[in-house]
Design an enzyme around this catalytic site. Structure first.
Site, PDB file in Angstrom:
ATOM      1  N   CYS A 114      38.960  52.014  48.097  1.00 41.29           N
ATOM      2  CA  CYS A 114      38.299  52.609  46.912  1.00 41.29           C
ATOM      3  C   CYS A 114      37.309  53.710  47.292  1.00 41.29           C
ATOM      4  CB  CYS A 114      37.575  51.535  46.116  1.00 41.29           C
ATOM      5  SG  CYS A 114      38.696  50.261  45.552  1.00 41.29           S
ATOM      6  N   HIS A 280      33.584  55.513  40.930  1.00 38.07           N
ATOM      7  CA  HIS A 280      34.934  55.001  41.153  1.00 38.07           C
ATOM      8  C   HIS A 280      35.262  54.046  40.010  1.00 38.07           C
ATOM      9  CE1 HIS A 280      38.253  52.730  42.551  1.00 38.07           C
ATOM     10  NE2 HIS A 280      37.538  51.666  42.852  1.00 38.07           N
ATOM     11  N   ASN A 310      42.515  51.064  37.688  1.00 35.33           N
ATOM     12  CA  ASN A 310      41.836  51.406  38.947  1.00 35.33           C
ATOM     13  C   ASN A 310      42.866  52.057  39.876  1.00 35.33           C
ATOM     14  OD1 ASN A 310      40.753  51.322  41.537  1.00 35.33           O
ATOM     15  ND2 ASN A 310      39.819  49.312  41.274  1.00 35.33           N
TER      16      ASN A 310
HETATM   17  O1  UT7 Z   1      38.174  48.777  43.195  1.00 28.79           O
HETATM   18  C1  UT7 Z   1      38.345  47.695  44.044  1.00 28.79           C
HETATM   19  C2  UT7 Z   1      37.204  46.803  43.973  1.00 28.79           C
HETATM   20  N1  UT7 Z   1      37.481  45.747  43.036  1.00 28.79           N
HETATM   21  C3  UT7 Z   1      36.612  45.482  42.083  1.00 28.79           C
HETATM   22  O2  UT7 Z   1      35.622  46.155  41.928  1.00 28.79           O
HETATM   23  C4  UT7 Z   1      36.873  44.269  41.249  1.00 28.79           C
HETATM   24  C5  UT7 Z   1      35.574  43.603  40.857  1.00 28.79           C
HETATM   25  N2  UT7 Z   1      35.790  42.394  40.101  1.00 28.79           N
HETATM   26  C6  UT7 Z   1      36.269  42.400  38.835  1.00 28.79           C
HETATM   27  O3  UT7 Z   1      36.521  43.461  38.299  1.00 28.79           O
HETATM   28  C7  UT7 Z   1      36.398  41.088  38.120  1.00 28.79           C
HETATM   29  O4  UT7 Z   1      35.922  40.065  38.942  1.00 28.79           O
HETATM   30  C8  UT7 Z   1      37.868  40.777  37.695  1.00 28.79           C
HETATM   31  C9  UT7 Z   1      38.267  41.701  36.577  1.00 28.79           C
HETATM   32  C10 UT7 Z   1      38.805  40.906  38.877  1.00 28.79           C
HETATM   33  C11 UT7 Z   1      37.965  39.332  37.173  1.00 28.79           C
HETATM   34  O5  UT7 Z   1      37.052  39.155  36.116  1.00 28.79           O
HETATM   35  P1  UT7 Z   1      36.053  37.914  36.146  1.00 28.79           P
HETATM   36  O6  UT7 Z   1      35.301  37.965  34.886  1.00 28.79           O
HETATM   37  O7  UT7 Z   1      35.261  37.970  37.401  1.00 28.79           O
HETATM   38  O8  UT7 Z   1      37.044  36.674  36.111  1.00 28.79           O
HETATM   39  P2  UT7 Z   1      37.266  35.514  37.197  1.00 28.79           P
HETATM   40  O9  UT7 Z   1      37.944  36.028  38.401  1.00 28.79           O
HETATM   41  O10 UT7 Z   1      35.968  34.778  37.385  1.00 28.79           O
HETATM   42  O11 UT7 Z   1      38.284  34.562  36.419  1.00 28.79           O
HETATM   43  C12 UT7 Z   1      37.920  33.931  35.178  1.00 28.79           C
HETATM   44  C13 UT7 Z   1      39.144  33.246  34.626  1.00 28.79           C
HETATM   45  C14 UT7 Z   1      39.864  32.350  35.622  1.00 28.79           C
HETATM   46  O12 UT7 Z   1      40.335  31.225  34.931  1.00 28.79           O
HETATM   47  P3  UT7 Z   1      39.521  29.837  34.953  1.00 28.79           P
HETATM   48  O13 UT7 Z   1      39.458  29.440  36.401  1.00 28.79           O
HETATM   49  O14 UT7 Z   1      38.177  30.152  34.379  1.00 28.79           O
HETATM   50  O15 UT7 Z   1      40.346  28.944  34.099  1.00 28.79           O
HETATM   51  C15 UT7 Z   1      41.042  33.181  36.064  1.00 28.79           C
HETATM   52  O16 UT7 Z   1      42.128  32.389  36.489  1.00 28.79           O
HETATM   53  O17 UT7 Z   1      40.116  34.221  34.211  1.00 28.79           O
HETATM   54  C16 UT7 Z   1      41.393  33.916  34.795  1.00 28.79           C
HETATM   55  N3  UT7 Z   1      42.118  35.157  35.011  1.00 28.79           N
HETATM   56  C17 UT7 Z   1      42.890  35.720  34.068  1.00 28.79           C
HETATM   57  N4  UT7 Z   1      43.223  35.333  32.812  1.00 28.79           N
HETATM   58  C18 UT7 Z   1      44.038  36.147  32.124  1.00 28.79           C
HETATM   59  C19 UT7 Z   1      42.121  35.937  36.107  1.00 28.79           C
HETATM   60  N5  UT7 Z   1      42.899  37.006  35.895  1.00 28.79           N
HETATM   61  C20 UT7 Z   1      43.389  36.889  34.634  1.00 28.79           C
HETATM   62  C21 UT7 Z   1      44.249  37.711  33.859  1.00 28.79           C
HETATM   63  N6  UT7 Z   1      44.532  37.290  32.605  1.00 28.79           N
HETATM   64  N7  UT7 Z   1      44.753  38.861  34.320  1.00 28.79           N
END
Ligand code: UT7
Length: 353
Positions: A114, A280, A310
């Site tokens: 990134c 970014h 992204n």
């Molecule tokens: O540019 C590269 C650098 N990367 C980044 O900057 C990414 C930074 N992080 C993020 O953008 C966020 O952490 C994400 C968008 C990746 C995830 O969002 P979050 O609010 O942190 O969600 P989480 O990973 O804590 O997951 C919450 C829930 C989980 O379910 P449970 O365990 O609460 O039942 C995941 O399994 O959301 C679930 N989940 C999804 N549900 C529907 C994860 N991905 C998805 C999805 N659709 N695509």
């Protein structure tokens, strides 16, 4: 010393628009979840066989070179940033040099994910400042759609990423000495390898379990010749990127503001002096957090993750190009480019347009 200016800029995104609802065919997700957590509404996916990371880079570069008023034969150095190269090796730089029929110039590939475009700009800036080169092409391009896990298992990563490319031509500025003069004022690069495995694609690679990442192939059982790329890796889906999203998020919202302020402080400037911040495009929530932390108005930040997702090394040049095309950037404006991502690596570039 010369100062480096952006003489031409271009972007390219594939025509194939993939909405959040389109992804429901492959995985258990929802438009609501994706928009709420990331801000993304749609992204572009490259044509599977007719477009590559390099060909998209060529499209963006062609526009940037034309806008700089030069030809591909005038380019004297290439810096190409990507995490999804056409080949494991050689890198995309030489493929672009060949495709654009450039002279036998140097072609450098950058692997900083990134932050790739920020690192690439910083490297190119040094060559212009010292007078070594006069027309450097810097490209960021990604064809993520080829290497993601589109099953529900990979949904936290795959819904975020999109394909596209951006490019700039860098030249020495005509007015290098004046503090108000056009060009790059400073660049700032950082890394913290402690968290290398938090956002990584382990295979294929030479690690052979040395670093003990949580997800890896069973090398103990592998024969010589199967270590680099094996059936076990494919069977166990160990050939996709891994990400601890919340951990990346927490670090990003600290390091983004820090490296933007570092750039402003170094030049004796304030956030109020900024015409535009181009962060970014990792996640709209990260960009909004940074905006709030730095007390920036809406018109001081350009986001387009809603349309493209992204695009990693391509996201900063695509957003910069789009902002310029929309007339948001005028001569003399102070612009800050900043990125954070896998590595971790992060950085910023402060420039006067
Ligand atoms: O540019 C590269 C650098 N990367 C980044 O900057 C990414 C930074 N992080 C993020 O953008 C966020 O952490 C994400 C968008 C990746 C995830 O969002 P979050 O609010 O942190 O969600 P989480 O990973 O804590 O997951 C919450 C829930 C989980 O379910 P449970 O365990 O609460 O039942 C995941 O399994 O959301 C679930 N989940 C999804 N549900 C529907 C994860 N991905 C998805 C999805 N659709 N695509």
């Amino acid at each position: 010393m010369h100062r480096t200016k952006i003489a031409g800029i271009g972007m390219y995104v594939p025509s194939n628009v993939v909405t959040n609802n389109d992804l429901l065919k492959y995985m258990d997700t929802s438009d609501e979840w994706i928009q709420e957590r990331t801000g993304i509404k749609e992204r572009r996916y490259a044509h599977r066989t007719e477009e590559t990371t390099t060909t998209m880079g060529v499209e963006a570069a062609t526009i940037a070179i034309e806008r700089a008023g030069i030809t591909p034969q005038d380019i004297d150095f290439i810096v190409f940033a990507t995490l999804c190269p056409d080949y494991y090796f050689p890198g995309c730089g030489v493929l672009l040099q060949r495709a654009m029929k450039m002279k036998e110039i140097g072609a450098l590939d950058i692997r900083n994910q990134c932050s790739g475009f920020i690192y690439a700009l910083s490297v190119a800036d040094q060559f212009i400042k010292t007078g070594m080169y006069k027309n450097i092409l810097v490209v960021g391009s990604e064809k993520h759609s080829f290497g993601l896990d589109f099953s529900t298992r990979g949904r936290n990563v795959s819904v975020i990423f999109g394909d596209g490319a951006g490019a700039v031509v860098l030249q020495p500025s005509a007015n290098p000495s004046a503090s108000s003069g056009q060009g790059i004022l400073s660049t700032h690069l950082h890394s913290d390898g402690e968290s290398a495995e938090i956002l990584a694609m382990f295979n294929p690679g030479t690690h052979a379990n040395h670093w003990k990442p949580e997800k890896y192939a069973d090398f103990e059982e592998a024969e010589i010749g199967e270590m680099f790329f094996s059936h076990a890796m494919i069977d166990k889906a160990q050939v996709f990127p891994n990400m601890d999203g919340p951990a990346v998020f927490k670090k990003a919202i600290i390091k983004f503001p820090e490296v933007i302020l570092e750039a402003l402080d170094k030049n004796g400037l304030q956030t109020s002096d900024l015409r535009l911040l181009i962060p970014h495009q990792a996640n709209l929530r990260i960009a909004q957090f940074v905006q709030q932390k730095l007390n920036l108005r809406d018109d001081q930040v350009h986001n387009n993750i809603q349309k493209y997702g992204n695009t990693t090394a391509a996201s900063v040049p695509i957003a910069l190009c789009e902002a310029w095309e929309e007339g948001k950037i005028k001569e003399g404006d102070l612009i800050c480019l900043a990125a954070f991502g896998s590595g971790f690596t992060w950085g910023s570039v402060l420039l006067r347009w």
